[in-house]
Design a protein around this motif. Sequence first.
Motif, PDB file in Angstrom:
ATOM      1  N   VAL A   1      43.404   0.273  29.365  1.00  9.08           N
ATOM      2  CA  VAL A   1      44.540   1.048  28.738  1.00  9.08           C
ATOM      3  C   VAL A   1      45.853   0.360  29.344  1.00  9.08           C
ATOM      4  N   VAL A   2      45.960   0.343  30.679  1.00  6.71           N
ATOM      5  CA  VAL A   2      47.196  -0.210  31.038  1.00  6.71           C
ATOM      6  C   VAL A   2      47.735  -1.774  30.655  1.00  6.71           C
TER       7      VAL A   2
ATOM      8  N   MET B   1      55.016  -2.250  25.777  1.00  7.00           N
ATOM      9  CA  MET B   1      55.452  -0.825  26.332  1.00  7.00           C
ATOM     10  C   MET B   1      55.478  -0.789  27.714  1.00  7.00           C
TER      11      MET B   1
ATOM     12  N   ASP C   1      46.435  -3.128  27.640  1.00  5.85           N
ATOM     13  CA  ASP C   1      46.519  -2.893  26.327  1.00  5.85           C
ATOM     14  C   ASP C   1      48.109  -2.414  25.945  1.00  5.85           C
ATOM     15  N   VAL C   2      48.508  -1.326  26.784  1.00  4.93           N
ATOM     16  CA  VAL C   2      50.061  -1.168  26.564  1.00  4.93           C
ATOM     17  C   VAL C   2      50.978  -2.031  26.843  1.00  4.93           C
TER      18      VAL C   2
ATOM     19  N   ARG D   1      51.331  -4.783  24.429  1.00  7.79           N
ATOM     20  CA  ARG D   1      52.026  -4.219  23.250  1.00  7.79           C
ATOM     21  C   ARG D   1      53.428  -4.042  23.502  1.00  7.79           C
TER      22      ARG D   1
ATOM     23  N   ILE E   1      54.656   1.391  31.485  1.00  7.91           N
ATOM     24  CA  ILE E   1      53.531   2.375  31.566  1.00  7.91           C
ATOM     25  C   ILE E   1      53.857   2.965  33.093  1.00  7.91           C
TER      26      ILE E   1
END
Length: 157
Positions: free
Chosen positions: A58-59, A67, A61-62, A65, A69
């Motif tokens: 998840v980290v 963004m 991927d974010v 993109r 986190i």
Amino acid sequence: MTVALERTVLPPDSDPNLTDLARVLASEAASKRGVAVLVGPDGNPTPLPDAVFDVLRVVVDVLARGMAITIAPHNTMLTTQEAADLLGISRPTLVRLLEGGEVPFEMRGRHRRVRLADLVEYQTRTRRDRERALGEMAERGEKDDIYSATVDPTFTR
């Protein structure tokens, strides 16, 4: 080694390695895995628990993109403003939820503090309630044949 309990990580400026890593971690092969292993700078492998691998996925991927986190432990105590910001509501609305017993809180002197874990549980509970209500509305709509009424709408102008 001292580890910060809360940390915000900003995305790097267009790192193709990060994008490739996100693609690899999201691949079907990665989801059909045995045990993920982290290889340290000294070459020693350390098995990663599934929960840690999923967080890493998840980290990455974010960040890929573009963004940022923020990582925080669940026992973190938040101010009412921080809790309201997390839920995307106003502070007075959050205070009404707290005083109404929807979310547990503690008083520290004159100030309310909310556990992050309680906020996450509230979010999960309300999301589940909304999904259930929407499902019931859709079922009623199908049962009452409401959808056929909108196939050929009558224009009023």
